[in-house]
Design a protein around this motif. Sequence first.
Motif, PDB file in Angstrom:
ATOM      1  N   THR A   1       1.228  -0.605   0.382  1.00  0.00           N
ATOM      2  CA  THR A   1       0.124  -0.013   0.028  1.00  0.00           C
ATOM      3  C   THR A   1       0.751   1.168  -0.525  1.00  0.00           C
ATOM      4  O   THR A   1       2.286   1.722   0.839  1.00  0.00           O
ATOM      5  CB  THR A   1      -0.880  -0.039   1.262  1.00  0.00           C
ATOM      6  N   VAL A   2       0.527   2.375  -1.017  1.00  0.00           N
ATOM      7  CA  VAL A   2       0.755   3.947  -1.299  1.00  0.00           C
ATOM      8  C   VAL A   2      -0.036   4.385  -0.924  1.00  0.00           C
ATOM      9  O   VAL A   2      -0.847   4.377  -1.391  1.00  0.00           O
ATOM     10  CB  VAL A   2       1.647   3.772  -2.553  1.00  0.00           C
ATOM     11  N   GLN A   3       0.409   5.449   0.267  1.00  0.00           N
ATOM     12  CA  GLN A   3      -0.584   6.594   0.758  1.00  0.00           C
ATOM     13  C   GLN A   3       0.140   8.448   0.010  1.00  0.00           C
ATOM     14  O   GLN A   3       1.696   8.233   0.478  1.00  0.00           O
ATOM     15  CB  GLN A   3      -1.185   6.391   1.742  1.00  0.00           C
ATOM     16  N   TRP A   4      -0.595   9.079  -0.252  1.00  0.00           N
ATOM     17  CA  TRP A   4      -0.419  10.117  -0.757  1.00  0.00           C
ATOM     18  C   TRP A   4      -0.851  11.110   0.102  1.00  0.00           C
ATOM     19  O   TRP A   4      -2.143  11.057  -0.374  1.00  0.00           O
ATOM     20  CB  TRP A   4       0.405  10.646  -1.916  1.00  0.00           C
ATOM     21  N   ASN A   5      -0.247  12.554   0.156  1.00  0.00           N
ATOM     22  CA  ASN A   5      -1.842  13.956   0.916  1.00  0.00           C
ATOM     23  C   ASN A   5      -1.601  14.958  -0.589  1.00  0.00           C
ATOM     24  O   ASN A   5      -0.200  14.949  -0.843  1.00  0.00           O
ATOM     25  CB  ASN A   5      -1.220  14.746   2.071  1.00  0.00           C
ATOM     26  N   VAL A   6      -2.090  14.598  -1.382  1.00  0.00           N
ATOM     27  CA  VAL A   6      -2.206  15.708  -2.662  1.00  0.00           C
ATOM     28  C   VAL A   6      -2.859  15.796  -2.813  1.00  0.00           C
ATOM     29  O   VAL A   6      -4.140  15.999  -2.298  1.00  0.00           O
ATOM     30  CB  VAL A   6      -2.511  14.341  -3.618  1.00  0.00           C
TER      31      VAL A   6
ATOM     32  N   THR B   1     -10.177  15.333  -8.494  1.00  0.00           N
ATOM     33  CA  THR B   1      -9.891  16.644  -7.840  1.00  0.00           C
ATOM     34  C   THR B   1      -9.933  17.699  -7.235  1.00  0.00           C
ATOM     35  O   THR B   1      -9.421  18.396  -6.576  1.00  0.00           O
ATOM     36  CB  THR B   1     -10.732  16.978  -9.064  1.00  0.00           C
ATOM     37  N   SER B   2     -11.051  17.329  -5.564  1.00  0.00           N
ATOM     38  CA  SER B   2     -10.098  18.042  -4.614  1.00  0.00           C
ATOM     39  C   SER B   2      -8.918  17.069  -3.584  1.00  0.00           C
ATOM     40  O   SER B   2      -9.267  18.320  -3.083  1.00  0.00           O
ATOM     41  CB  SER B   2     -11.551  17.004  -3.963  1.00  0.00           C
ATOM     42  N   GLY B   3      -8.142  16.864  -4.486  1.00  0.00           N
ATOM     43  CA  GLY B   3      -7.684  16.136  -3.473  1.00  0.00           C
ATOM     44  C   GLY B   3      -7.471  15.702  -1.864  1.00  0.00           C
ATOM     45  O   GLY B   3      -8.981  15.489  -1.702  1.00  0.00           O
ATOM     46  N   GLY B   4      -6.527  14.875  -1.309  1.00  0.00           N
ATOM     47  CA  GLY B   4      -7.067  14.861   0.157  1.00  0.00           C
ATOM     48  C   GLY B   4      -5.799  13.441   0.133  1.00  0.00           C
ATOM     49  O   GLY B   4      -5.193  12.937  -0.070  1.00  0.00           O
TER      50      GLY B   4
END
Length: 213
Positions: A87-92, A154-157
Amino acid sequence: MKKHLLALALIAATGAAQAGNAIIDSFDLGDQTIELDAANPTGSNTNSYRTLSSTLLSSSAPVSSSAAVSFGILDITNGGGEDSTVTVQWNVGALSIPTGATDIGFLFKILESDGNPTDVAFSLNGTPIFSSAIPGNTTNADVSFTLADPSLITSGGLLELVINGASGWDLSLDAFGVSWTDPVVPTNPIPEPASMALIGLGALGLAAVRRRK
């Protein structure tokens, strides 16, 4: 290995210069390594770029499952009798995708996968947004997945990617991002020569009328 730029990949894939992209992770920064074995079947590593986690689902001795980010590559390996979920997670942030853009989706630069197909699943803020599979034996290829509802990203998160495959699966990614085709901007048509001639004659006629008056 020289990194293949996503922008060039998009132009080559679409055959047009009107392609846009937002790179989520080029894996150039924030090296990480997770080694799993029977005594440590789970592992996680977080830095300012991403959170990388791996869980061993099944194994047979000796265990040699790993997930690592180094030298601009996300490299995942499993032994012949092993299966893991990575699992890879990013705060975008909010993505600046132009209004009217089409073909919005995810784009991977895959350096190499073994003969096993690999399942990928995306979610944003806990809401599933997409799932698909990368075919086995994919080498040095750009693989894109178009989103049915692109407004979800498009909203990010918190963007999460979960990767899994058949026992023994291996996968190496060179870059990952979002791609799209820019909207077509209408331009003023250039008048045809005949139309230009008519306009010119009309102007001359008006000038003649003014002189008579």
